[in-house]
Design a protein around this motif. Structure first.
Motif, PDB file in Angstrom:
ATOM      1  N   ALA B 143      -2.364  15.768   4.470  1.00 37.93           N
ATOM      2  CA  ALA B 143      -2.595  14.396   3.989  1.00 37.93           C
ATOM      3  C   ALA B 143      -1.917  14.196   2.635  1.00 37.93           C
ATOM      4  N   PHE B 144      -2.126  15.162   1.726  1.00 43.29           N
ATOM      5  CA  PHE B 144      -1.514  15.061   0.399  1.00 43.29           C
ATOM      6  C   PHE B 144       0.008  15.065   0.483  1.00 43.29           C
ATOM      7  N   GLN B 145       0.519  15.913   1.384  1.00 41.70           N
ATOM      8  CA  GLN B 145       1.971  15.950   1.578  1.00 41.70           C
ATOM      9  C   GLN B 145       2.505  14.560   1.897  1.00 41.70           C
ATOM     10  N   LYS B 146       1.788  13.866   2.798  1.00 41.14           N
ATOM     11  CA  LYS B 146       2.239  12.564   3.272  1.00 41.14           C
ATOM     12  C   LYS B 146       2.130  11.502   2.187  1.00 41.14           C
ATOM     13  N   VAL B 147       1.015  11.510   1.459  1.00 41.39           N
ATOM     14  CA  VAL B 147       0.752  10.369   0.570  1.00 41.39           C
ATOM     15  C   VAL B 147       1.110  10.645  -0.882  1.00 41.39           C
ATOM     16  N   TRP B 148       1.669  11.821  -1.189  1.00 46.92           N
ATOM     17  CA  TRP B 148       1.943  12.158  -2.591  1.00 46.92           C
ATOM     18  C   TRP B 148       2.768  11.100  -3.318  1.00 46.92           C
ATOM     19  N   PRO B 149       3.874  10.580  -2.705  1.00 47.30           N
ATOM     20  CA  PRO B 149       4.641   9.561  -3.433  1.00 47.30           C
ATOM     21  C   PRO B 149       3.808   8.327  -3.761  1.00 47.30           C
ATOM     22  N   ALA B 150       2.968   7.880  -2.816  1.00 48.85           N
ATOM     23  CA  ALA B 150       2.130   6.698  -3.064  1.00 48.85           C
ATOM     24  C   ALA B 150       1.134   6.980  -4.177  1.00 48.85           C
ATOM     25  N   LEU B 151       0.593   8.194  -4.159  1.00 45.73           N
ATOM     26  CA  LEU B 151      -0.382   8.579  -5.176  1.00 45.73           C
ATOM     27  C   LEU B 151       0.290   8.628  -6.550  1.00 45.73           C
ATOM     28  N   ALA B 152       1.506   9.171  -6.573  1.00 42.60           N
ATOM     29  CA  ALA B 152       2.237   9.266  -7.836  1.00 42.60           C
ATOM     30  C   ALA B 152       2.486   7.868  -8.408  1.00 42.60           C
ATOM     31  N   SER B 153       2.890   6.911  -7.571  1.00 43.60           N
ATOM     32  CA  SER B 153       3.119   5.550  -8.073  1.00 43.60           C
ATOM     33  C   SER B 153       1.834   4.976  -8.636  1.00 43.60           C
ATOM     34  N   GLN B 154       0.716   5.236  -7.949  1.00 41.63           N
ATOM     35  CA  GLN B 154      -0.549   4.688  -8.417  1.00 41.63           C
ATOM     36  C   GLN B 154      -0.943   5.287  -9.755  1.00 41.63           C
ATOM     37  N   ILE B 155      -0.674   6.583  -9.929  1.00 39.99           N
ATOM     38  CA  ILE B 155      -0.995   7.229 -11.208  1.00 39.99           C
ATOM     39  C   ILE B 155      -0.196   6.584 -12.340  1.00 39.99           C
ATOM     40  N   ILE B 156       1.074   6.267 -12.069  1.00 38.69           N
ATOM     41  CA  ILE B 156       1.897   5.618 -13.097  1.00 38.69           C
ATOM     42  C   ILE B 156       1.364   4.219 -13.402  1.00 38.69           C
ATOM     43  N   ILE B 157       0.938   3.498 -12.362  1.00 37.18           N
ATOM     44  CA  ILE B 157       0.372   2.162 -12.574  1.00 37.18           C
ATOM     45  C   ILE B 157      -0.880   2.254 -13.444  1.00 37.18           C
ATOM     46  N   VAL B 158      -1.703   3.265 -13.191  1.00 35.70           N
ATOM     47  CA  VAL B 158      -2.923   3.436 -13.988  1.00 35.70           C
ATOM     48  C   VAL B 158      -2.578   3.799 -15.429  1.00 35.70           C
ATOM     49  N   MET B 159      -1.558   4.643 -15.597  1.00 33.70           N
ATOM     50  CA  MET B 159      -1.125   5.020 -16.947  1.00 33.70           C
ATOM     51  C   MET B 159      -0.681   3.775 -17.727  1.00 33.70           C
ATOM     52  N   LEU B 160       0.128   2.930 -17.093  1.00 31.50           N
ATOM     53  CA  LEU B 160       0.581   1.712 -17.771  1.00 31.50           C
ATOM     54  C   LEU B 160      -0.592   0.772 -18.011  1.00 31.50           C
ATOM     55  N   GLY B 161      -1.493   0.711 -17.037  1.00 33.23           N
ATOM     56  CA  GLY B 161      -2.660  -0.161 -17.173  1.00 33.23           C
ATOM     57  C   GLY B 161      -3.578   0.282 -18.288  1.00 33.23           C
ATOM     58  N   SER B 162      -3.485   1.563 -18.659  1.00 36.25           N
ATOM     59  CA  SER B 162      -4.378   2.078 -19.704  1.00 36.25           C
ATOM     60  C   SER B 162      -4.109   1.420 -21.049  1.00 36.25           C
TER      61      SER B 162
END
Lengths: 216, 220
Positions: B143-162
């Motif tokens: 599951a992580f293999q498949k969704v890692w890119p999506a998760l990475a984008s979300q982490i960046i969005i959260v970082m900017l949102g911080s």
């Protein structure tokens, strides 16, 4: 001091919601228009134009919306232009929205198979005609669900306009909280109003996507 | 009137900027780890847990995904103390970011884990793997293999949102910009430099997450 009933709080928040909706509409419509222009530039033959668009997208997607709002507010002042919070918020949200929409739409245009372009050129359609009659109608169908989905991000993005002093739902929530000292209640209602605005759009995006996948 | 940009006026404040930068990085790292943990547990519970729990988590995910982070932050920082839970700015920022990323990553990881074919899980069970082993090796890793890119984008969005945590006076990068421009009145320069710092962070985070992804979840 006046007693603030639940109804007074809610009705005032709902009145401020008009401005959240207005700002969202302005940002979405003008952001969409700018995004479309950027998309055409991104797809054009000119290397300089393409580089400009990818830098534009990188900048607006890679920096916080809040910084963009501040820069616009204070950047305009450098040129001696007084800019109202409404103008600053509309402009910043337009730039931000256009960067995301153009990137979403580029993905949609690129997902149309190459053979469609070739088929177009083999029946002697010009580039514009290929775009207009072959590619865009197909890309548009794919583009609708993620575009509707992004509108939720735009509505949530308008909350940041409160920080530069534009009175919309979030700002009204903060002001009413300052008057009533009931943060738990006020921010719950504020959150629920945002939810009422965004959730139907999220559901719509999801069902559109499902229908597209079922048809495709 | 032509205005001359004066970036040199920022130099005396380099330590403020550096502290803000470190704070933003630390906040992002810690709440990313907590948020992805919440998301992993949430995704498992939503897929394999009892129905009431799945329903509750569904409501949590939709509630968070359809409200602005700013309101979530205000709710945590101003609303929870009214309900009896006192929090410092940093704690509130951390909790709000974790709750936020937790909801998004629940949804993202669930998308990956739901795609696991039933037969594969049965195969794992028939190899005498324990439930936990099946969950870890058969369900979550692919599951992580498949969704890692999506998760990475979300982490960046959260970082900017911080950047909005500056609104509750947590001393992050944006707070540093506000502080500096209130001292030297070089507002545009301060915000521009800090925006570039965020851009740098976004680019770095993307690179680090990509490297981490291919390390932790190598493509078979």
């Amino acid at each position: 001091m006046a007693d603030f009933s639940l109804w007074v709080i809610t009705s005032n928040l709902l009145l401020a919601t008009r401005w959240t909706i207005a700002l969202s509409l302005v940002a979405f419509v003008s952001g969409g228009a700018v995004g479309l222009l950027l998309l055409l530039a991104r797809m054009s033959a000119s290397g300089a134009l393409r580089r400009f668009v990818s830098l534009y997208v990188e900048f607006f997607q890679g920096t916080p919306l809040l910084m963009q709002l501040f820069m616009l507010c204070f950047g305009a002042a450098l040129f001696g232009v007084e800019i109202s919070p409404w103008m600053a918020a509309s402009l910043a949200l337009t730039f931000w929205t256009s960067a995301f929409l153009t990137e979403i739409w580029r993905g949609c245009v690129e997902s149309v198979p190459k053979g469609q372009w070739e088929a177009g050129s083999s029946v002697a359609l010009t580039y514009v005609e290929q775009m207009r009659y072959v590619i865009l109608p197909q890309a548009l169908r794919i583009a609708v669900p993620p575009t509707v989905g992004f509108s939720v991000q735009v509505i949530k993005g308008t909350a940041l306009a409160s920080i530069i002093g534009f009175v919309e739902l979030s700002r009204a929530g903060a002001m009413i909280n300052n008057a009533t000292f009931r943060p738990f209640l006020v921010y719950s209602i504020t959150g629920l109003i945002y939810f009422a605005l965004c959730y139907p759009l999220s559901l719509l995006a999801k069902s559109l996507e499902r229908r597209l996948n079922a048809a495709g | 009137m032509i205005y001359k940009l004066q970036f040199a006026d920022l130099l005396p404040y380099w330590d403020v900027l550096a502290r803000g930068f470190v704070f933003t990085v630390a906040l992002t790292v810690v709440s990313t780890m907590a948020g992805v943990l919440v998301g992993t547990l949430g995704a498992c519970a939503r897929t394999f847990g009892p129905r009431w729990l799945a329903g509750l988590l569904g409501a949590y995910v939709e509630l968070i995904r359809n409200t602005p982070f700013l309101v979530q932050l205000f709710f945590v920082y101003f609303g929870l103390p009214a309900a009896g839970l006192k929090l410092t700015e940093t704690q509130a920022a951390f909790i709000a970011m974790t709750i936020n990323l937790g909801a998004y990553s629940t949804e993202i990881i669930r998308a990956g884990s739901e795609a696991t074919p039933k037969g594969v899980i049965e195969a794992g069970v028939s190899l005498a793997m324990t439930r936990l082993q099946v969950l870890r090796h058969v369900v979550l890793k692919p599951a992580f293999q498949k969704v890692w890119p999506a998760l990475a984008s979300q982490i960046i969005i959260v970082m900017l949102g911080s950047s909005v945590v500056s609104q509750i006076s947590a001393e992050d990068l944006t707070y540093a910009a506000n502080f500096i421009q209130s001292r030297n009145f070089r507002a545009f320069e301060s915000y521009f430099v800090v925006a570039l710092a965020y851009l740098l962070l976004a680019v770095l985070t993307r690179a680090i997450l990509r490297a981490l992804g291919s390390r932790l979840f190598p493509k078979a």
